[in-house]
Design a protein around this motif. Structure first.
Motif, PDB file in Angstrom:
ATOM      1  N   ASP A   1       0.955  -1.159  -0.158  1.00 48.74           N
ATOM      2  CA  ASP A   1      -0.371  -0.084  -0.061  1.00 48.74           C
ATOM      3  C   ASP A   1       1.241   1.088  -0.046  1.00 48.74           C
ATOM      4  O   ASP A   1       0.237   2.109   0.346  1.00 48.74           O
ATOM      5  CB  ASP A   1      -0.776  -0.552   1.284  1.00 48.74           C
ATOM      6  CG  ASP A   1      -1.760  -1.396   1.350  1.00 48.74           C
ATOM      7  OD1 ASP A   1      -2.414  -1.405  -0.201  1.00 48.74           O
ATOM      8  OD2 ASP A   1      -2.876  -1.017   2.171  1.00 48.74           O
ATOM      9  N   ALA A   2       2.222   1.251  -0.417  1.00 48.39           N
ATOM     10  CA  ALA A   2       3.307   2.347  -0.186  1.00 48.39           C
ATOM     11  C   ALA A   2       2.792   2.816  -1.314  1.00 48.39           C
ATOM     12  O   ALA A   2       2.875   2.352  -2.469  1.00 48.39           O
ATOM     13  CB  ALA A   2       4.158   1.704   0.324  1.00 48.39           C
ATOM     14  N   VAL A   3       2.699   4.607  -1.109  1.00 49.30           N
ATOM     15  CA  VAL A   3       2.742   5.527  -2.533  1.00 49.30           C
ATOM     16  C   VAL A   3       4.011   5.485  -2.566  1.00 49.30           C
ATOM     17  O   VAL A   3       4.744   6.214  -1.676  1.00 49.30           O
ATOM     18  CB  VAL A   3       1.973   6.696  -1.885  1.00 49.30           C
ATOM     19  CG1 VAL A   3       2.179   7.728  -3.066  1.00 49.30           C
ATOM     20  CG2 VAL A   3       0.989   6.449  -1.821  1.00 49.30           C
ATOM     21  N   LEU A   4       5.072   5.514  -3.721  1.00 52.98           N
ATOM     22  CA  LEU A   4       6.201   5.549  -4.283  1.00 52.98           C
ATOM     23  C   LEU A   4       6.419   6.864  -4.896  1.00 52.98           C
ATOM     24  O   LEU A   4       5.862   6.997  -5.958  1.00 52.98           O
ATOM     25  CB  LEU A   4       6.964   4.576  -4.784  1.00 52.98           C
ATOM     26  CG  LEU A   4       7.236   3.360  -4.414  1.00 52.98           C
ATOM     27  CD1 LEU A   4       7.610   2.594  -4.757  1.00 52.98           C
ATOM     28  CD2 LEU A   4       7.672   3.847  -2.581  1.00 52.98           C
ATOM     29  N   PRO A   5       7.411   7.925  -4.313  1.00 50.79           N
ATOM     30  CA  PRO A   5       8.145   8.841  -5.684  1.00 50.79           C
ATOM     31  C   PRO A   5       8.815   8.600  -6.862  1.00 50.79           C
ATOM     32  O   PRO A   5       8.992   7.542  -6.888  1.00 50.79           O
ATOM     33  CB  PRO A   5       9.102   9.782  -4.586  1.00 50.79           C
ATOM     34  CG  PRO A   5       9.352   8.918  -3.657  1.00 50.79           C
ATOM     35  CD  PRO A   5       8.356   7.617  -3.410  1.00 50.79           C
ATOM     36  N   ASP A   6       8.817   8.928  -8.146  1.00 54.52           N
ATOM     37  CA  ASP A   6       8.748   8.509  -8.379  1.00 54.52           C
ATOM     38  C   ASP A   6      10.791   8.468  -8.902  1.00 54.52           C
ATOM     39  O   ASP A   6      11.516   7.642  -9.380  1.00 54.52           O
ATOM     40  CB  ASP A   6       8.721   9.881 -10.538  1.00 54.52           C
ATOM     41  CG  ASP A   6       6.778   9.349 -10.634  1.00 54.52           C
ATOM     42  OD1 ASP A   6       6.504   7.856 -10.502  1.00 54.52           O
ATOM     43  OD2 ASP A   6       6.450  10.486 -11.640  1.00 54.52           O
ATOM     44  N   PHE A   7      10.900   9.648  -8.634  1.00 57.36           N
ATOM     45  CA  PHE A   7      12.462   9.884  -7.826  1.00 57.36           C
ATOM     46  C   PHE A   7      12.489  10.427  -6.799  1.00 57.36           C
ATOM     47  O   PHE A   7      11.961  11.489  -6.276  1.00 57.36           O
ATOM     48  CB  PHE A   7      12.789  10.389  -9.433  1.00 57.36           C
ATOM     49  CG  PHE A   7      12.799   9.841 -10.343  1.00 57.36           C
ATOM     50  CD1 PHE A   7      13.725   9.677 -11.229  1.00 57.36           C
ATOM     51  CD2 PHE A   7      11.699  10.917 -11.235  1.00 57.36           C
ATOM     52  CE1 PHE A   7      13.721   8.356 -12.422  1.00 57.36           C
ATOM     53  CE2 PHE A   7      11.210  10.141 -12.378  1.00 57.36           C
ATOM     54  CZ  PHE A   7      12.417   9.262 -13.250  1.00 57.36           C
ATOM     55  N   VAL A   8      13.910  10.249  -6.302  1.00 59.77           N
ATOM     56  CA  VAL A   8      13.976  11.150  -5.261  1.00 59.77           C
ATOM     57  C   VAL A   8      15.862  11.384  -4.848  1.00 59.77           C
ATOM     58  O   VAL A   8      16.201  10.766  -5.513  1.00 59.77           O
ATOM     59  CB  VAL A   8      14.904   9.690  -4.326  1.00 59.77           C
ATOM     60  CG1 VAL A   8      14.685  10.747  -2.471  1.00 59.77           C
ATOM     61  CG2 VAL A   8      13.039   9.636  -3.392  1.00 59.77           C
TER      62      VAL A   8
END
Length: 95
Positions: A86-93
């Motif tokens: 269920d984690a929301v991930l950024p496209d890039f860090v």
């Protein structure tokens, strides 16, 4: 996106495509001749940015990845298997 890229001549591709193939291989003899039979069981394709091989899933992500590479920015690309369901991930860090 991967199949569309592979249909283009290599010089015209904006992305690279990485493939993984699982196969069944059988080796046998027929009248003293070694025969090798192979069958692809499954094929997976993944689109990646050409210089860093960073995975991308859309033309928008490719544009951002290219801009980051061109600007020589340090970044990581979080991948789904790195996180819970269920984690929301950024496209890039950016680092």
């Amino acid at each position: 996106m991967a199949m569309a890229a592979l249909a283009l001549p290599r010089a015209e591709r904006a992305i690279r495509v990485v493939g993984l193939v699982t196969a069944t291989v059988r080796v046998g003899l027929d009248r003293g001749v070694t025969l090798v039979r192979c069958r692809a069981d499954d094929i997976a394709l993944m689109e990646v940015e050409p210089d860093t091989l960073t995975p991308v899933s859309s033309g928008h992500e490719l544009a951002i990845a290219r801009a980051l590479v061109d600007e020589r920015r340090s970044f990581i690309r979080p991948l789904r298997f790195d996180a819970g369901r269920d984690a929301v991930l950024p496209d890039f860090v950016l680092r």
